[in-house]
Design an enzyme around this catalytic site. Structure first.
Site, PDB file in Angstrom:
ATOM      1  N   ARG A  61      69.187  95.881 -93.319  1.00  0.00           N
ATOM      2  CA  ARG A  61      68.036  94.987 -93.536  1.00  0.00           C
ATOM      3  C   ARG A  61      67.122  95.626 -94.565  1.00  0.00           C
ATOM      4  O   ARG A  61      66.762  96.791 -94.441  1.00  0.00           O
ATOM      5  CB  ARG A  61      67.305  94.788 -92.210  1.00  0.00           C
ATOM      6  CG  ARG A  61      65.983  94.033 -92.275  1.00  0.00           C
ATOM      7  CD  ARG A  61      66.230  92.564 -92.608  1.00  0.00           C
ATOM      8  NE  ARG A  61      65.116  91.709 -92.252  1.00  0.00           N
ATOM      9  CZ  ARG A  61      63.964  91.668 -92.892  1.00  0.00           C
ATOM     10  NH1 ARG A  61      63.714  92.459 -93.909  1.00  0.00           N
ATOM     11  NH2 ARG A  61      63.031  90.827 -92.506  1.00  0.00           N
ATOM     12  N   GLU A  69      64.475  82.048 -94.451  1.00  0.00           N
ATOM     13  CA  GLU A  69      65.775  81.999 -93.780  1.00  0.00           C
ATOM     14  C   GLU A  69      66.748  81.041 -94.455  1.00  0.00           C
ATOM     15  O   GLU A  69      66.359  79.986 -94.954  1.00  0.00           O
ATOM     16  CB  GLU A  69      65.600  81.588 -92.316  1.00  0.00           C
ATOM     17  CG  GLU A  69      64.802  82.564 -91.481  1.00  0.00           C
ATOM     18  CD  GLU A  69      65.408  83.944 -91.399  1.00  0.00           C
ATOM     19  OE1 GLU A  69      66.640  84.096 -91.536  1.00  0.00           O
ATOM     20  OE2 GLU A  69      64.645  84.900 -91.196  1.00  0.00           O
ATOM     21  N   ARG A 112      70.792  96.733 -87.304  1.00  0.00           N
ATOM     22  CA  ARG A 112      70.930  96.882 -88.750  1.00  0.00           C
ATOM     23  C   ARG A 112      70.166  98.124 -89.209  1.00  0.00           C
ATOM     24  O   ARG A 112      69.081  98.419 -88.712  1.00  0.00           O
ATOM     25  CB  ARG A 112      70.371  95.657 -89.482  1.00  0.00           C
ATOM     26  CG  ARG A 112      71.099  94.375 -89.154  1.00  0.00           C
ATOM     27  CD  ARG A 112      70.437  93.186 -89.783  1.00  0.00           C
ATOM     28  NE  ARG A 112      69.095  93.002 -89.215  1.00  0.00           N
ATOM     29  CZ  ARG A 112      68.337  91.939 -89.441  1.00  0.00           C
ATOM     30  NH1 ARG A 112      68.765  90.975 -90.233  1.00  0.00           N
ATOM     31  NH2 ARG A 112      67.140  91.823 -88.900  1.00  0.00           N
TER      32      ARG A 112
END
Length: 168
Positions: A61, A69, A112
């Site tokens: 990330r 999004e 992540r």
């Protein structure tokens, strides 16, 4: 050994295997990303504007920023999401290998690795997203190393009506 109760070899094997299995699942097994580790990685795939797959790090990330999004389940595609995603795919895909620094808190709730990214020519990719109006700053303590810079870039992009700060 005197004074110790007798344990059969089968029971001892079960105990040892149980301890090994516990350490593997409890997080003390294979090491994860180290806080503030840095290096170079190959861009394997760009998932969306702020998520990439990097060789050696896996799902990563881009920390300090939040792009609209495009792939989140149960969330509609947001304004400028496709543009942010296309920009990341184009720039990071063309870069091939990038420099990274793992954030102070190295992993998010989704597993992540949290990273800052630089292109081969030295440009700070996280800042590029914000400066072009493709991401908002997302200061998330303790990962705030570049928060002042990203805030300044967002203010400038907003004054100029760039990307998210303009019309959808």
């Amino acid at each position: 050994m005197r004074g110790l109760p007798s344990i059969g070899s089968a029971a001892l094997i079960v105990l040892v295997l149980g301890a090994v299995a516990y350490s593997s699942f409890s997080g003390s097994g294979a090491p994860g990303p180290r806080s503030e580790a840095s290096g170079t990685a190959r861009v394997v795939r760009v998932v969306d504007g702020d998520t990439v797959i990097l060789s050696g790090l896996g799902s990563s990330r881009i920390v300090g920023v939040d792009t609209p999004e495009t792939v989140k389940p149960d969330t509609p595609v947001q304004c400028f999401g496709p543009r942010a995603s296309a920009f990341s795919k184009h720039v990071l895909g063309a870069a091939g290998h990038i420099r990274y620094r793992v954030a102070l808190e190295p992993v998010d709730a989704y597993g992540r690795t949290l990273v800052y990214l630089w292109l081969p020519d030295g440009r700070f990719f996280n800042a590029m997203l914000v400066g072009r109006g493709l991401a908002r700053p997302l200061p998330f303590p303790p990962n705030t190393r570049y928060a002042p810079l990203l805030a300044r870039l967002a203010e400038r992009a907003a004054r100029r009506g760039r990307g998210l700060w303009g019309r959808c």
